[in-house]
Scaffold this motif. Sequence first.
Motif, short mmCIF file in Angstrom:
data_model
loop_
_atom_site.label_atom_id
_atom_site.label_comp_id
_atom_site.label_asym_id
_atom_site.label_seq_id
_atom_site.Cartn_x
_atom_site.Cartn_y
_atom_site.Cartn_z
N SER A 68 10.44 0.54 -0.55
CA SER A 68 9.84 -1.06 -0.59
C SER A 68 10.67 -1.97 0.59
O SER A 68 12.24 -1.34 0.93
N SER A 98 8.20 -5.90 -1.22
CA SER A 98 7.44 -5.30 -0.50
C SER A 98 7.45 -4.37 0.24
O SER A 98 8.61 -4.28 0.44
N PHE A 134 -1.97 -3.18 4.57
CA PHE A 134 -1.70 -3.73 3.48
C PHE A 134 -2.49 -5.01 3.30
O PHE A 134 -3.07 -4.47 1.72
N GLU A 135 -2.42 -5.79 3.82
CA GLU A 135 -3.07 -7.04 3.55
C GLU A 135 -4.91 -6.67 3.44
O GLU A 135 -5.01 -7.98 2.99
N SER A 136 -5.38 -5.68 4.28
CA SER A 136 -6.20 -5.83 4.25
C SER A 136 -6.68 -5.63 2.73
O SER A 136 -6.21 -4.90 1.59
N ARG A 170 -3.80 -1.34 -2.30
CA ARG A 170 -2.67 -2.04 -2.85
C ARG A 170 -2.33 -1.69 -4.40
O ARG A 170 -0.58 -1.50 -3.91
N GLU A 171 -2.66 -1.21 -5.33
CA GLU A 171 -2.28 -1.18 -7.14
C GLU A 171 -1.15 -0.05 -7.29
O GLU A 171 -0.80 0.53 -7.79
N LYS A 200 1.72 -3.97 8.62
CA LYS A 200 1.84 -5.25 7.62
C LYS A 200 0.01 -5.69 7.22
O LYS A 200 -0.51 -6.01 6.15
N GLU A 220 4.94 -5.21 -4.04
CA GLU A 220 4.04 -6.30 -4.27
C GLU A 220 3.98 -6.93 -2.79
O GLU A 220 4.08 -6.28 -1.64
N LEU A 221 3.68 -7.69 -2.87
CA LEU A 221 2.04 -8.12 -2.04
C LEU A 221 3.03 -9.40 -0.76
O LEU A 221 3.48 -8.75 -0.11
N LYS A 222 4.67 -9.77 -1.98
CA LYS A 222 5.21 -10.19 -1.34
C LYS A 222 6.58 -10.22 -1.36
O LYS A 222 6.45 -9.79 -2.59
#
Length: 710
Positions: A525, A703, A547-549, A554-555, A544, A697-699
């Motif tokens: 992280s 992250s 990951f945001e796709s 992500r989990e 980045k 986490e996403l943010k």
Amino acid sequence: MADRRGPQSNDAEDGFDDEALRIAIALSLGQDPYKPQNGEKSSALVDLAQDEEEEEDNGTGSQSKAAAVSKRAAKNSESSHSSNPVVSTNSDAQTSSLSALFGGLDRKKMEEERLARLKDNKKRSASSAALESPSPTAARPQQRPKVSSSSSSSYKRTTGGGPQTIADLLAPESDEDDDATASSQGSDDSPVTGHMVKAGKPTKAPESGKASTVTTASTVQSSFSNAGRTLSGNVSKPELPFPKGAVKKTWVRGQPRKGDDVTIEEIFQKDKLQLAVLSTFILDEGWLFDKLDLTRTRLILCRGMPKDGEQISDFLNQFPTVRKHLVPVNGSGCMHSKLQLLKYEDYLRIVVPSANLVSFDWGETGDMENIMFIIDLPLLDDPDMTRELTPFGEELSYFLKAKRLDDNLIKSMKKYDWTETKRYGFVHSISASHVDDKAWRTGYCGLGRAVKSLGLGTSKTIEMDVVAASLGSIKDSLLKALYYACQGDSGLKELESRPVGKKAQEAPDLEAADVRKHTRVYFPSKHTVKTSIAKDAGTICFQKQWFESPTFPREVLRDCVSTRPGMLMHNKMIFVTRTEESKDESSKKTVSGFAYVGSANLSESAWGRLIKDRGTKKLKITCRNWECGVIVPAGTTTVAGSSSASSEKQEQEQGDGKGKSKEETVSVTSAEDDTSSWEVFEGHIPIPMKVPAPPLELKGSKSPFFFGGF
């Protein structure tokens, strides 16, 4: 620089001791050391089991060898009289020749150094099992050297404050995920070929801080004192440091040594090393040559082929004992494997690390750790004997042939005893497209094939924990392919599970959801990187936007925190465990497991993708990178049983009065939270990260660390 020896450019000399003197004498006489003189033999092929050049000595042993070479040198000196007006014809001839060769050098100091080395070698022989550790008083480098993955770079060391990174050199393309994007050429349809470039004769003095390769008179004389040695029944074999194979961490400056790490000096043992075949993605040439003695060690250095228009670094041209072997890559891929073949007098060492040949990957800057597999294979008693290779050896040989390394070098591996490699599997990715039988030998298809051949396959649920230094644009298809491969599948299961048609693609993928539940991917992280000793991630890379796709799983991501405080990881590992109820004790469970240790990160570039070719209708797997690794079985152990099953049953029958659902109970008592299964790796494979680990986490600070910094 073009090779001046024509078709023999892939060759290397058998007799290094004789060859060093021959090159030195030729250079002193103004002759081309690589052009055979009248009456001289051409160079022989590389042989991992050959120690000395085969010369006729009429049974007089090493002394007559030395005399024969001296006589030949004197003859060459006389033949060059016409081009050298002043040549001594008496007993001063040898002195004059050596003076021309070693003029300006402090001979007294050199002799003192030779005697010191001789004394040190005797001490080492008396305690061969004890490996040298870096001096605890050695000054710590101020920072990482700033190096490049391109063959055209100068690899200059930098100075200043704080650890340096090579993030500015990383420019991932498409699914490329590795240490950086390599300079490359090739296509899916082009054959895999190799190209060897012979380093030329010295043209200039090494730069300050670079390793010197001047061969002293005392070194040459010392070399001849060892000429003609052979392994016989009267000479006892040395005790090998790693006869059964082992997985080790890299030593890291400032971290306590607990017996599970090893230094680059302990790996190379440069005072004994005769031949080294090294592969790397990024390279600090000056640092590497400080770790080798190029007056006694021949070196074949495998690198990726540069792009069209790029210049190959001429730094290696200063070293007559070094050859560059350029390996082509597929499209945007890279030559990312780190395989090492190290030849000593009585054994062959095979090392499969995740570390590049740079100081920070080997712990010298104190902020990065790596992992490796290492095994020592003894030379067979009869030098003329050969033995069939194990499956491990066969796949290694197949990989070397794909790189187009010298055939004689590959064949000579049969002169070693491969028995102890039977328990391991060699896994590789070859940068190309592969069809028919070749498709099942490489990439994740090869991984599944190796798992099955070792008897580790299963149709039951497994837990898969992946440690990666870089991540690609991961989709469920890659996770499923790796998961099934770790169960021993050849690659067909994932291929046949792919949805066909628009409706099928829109439907939930239940198999993918199940794989996600049993898969964890460890990556640092932002918080872990910021609070590390390095303060920056360097060769750790992730985009980045990937990951945001919405298709990125992500989990499955977990924070990768080292068990050594402040360390960042460049490791590439896959831990696989299978848990079953004990047949003997109802309160116990049986855990079996194995691990992958190597160079492959988590990406399609590294592991490939299997498809059915539309034109030929044949199955084809395409890999962009060169990778290699080893499957290391951990055996089986019995641990305390989890209470999750009994708790769930009790809640279903009686209820616990707290209103918890079955799903909530399972999440609390999942395999991830129950760390007892990790006990199966104790004593076999070091676990570098803390488990269980919190999800990313996403943010925010939890992250992932992304390419480009904070």
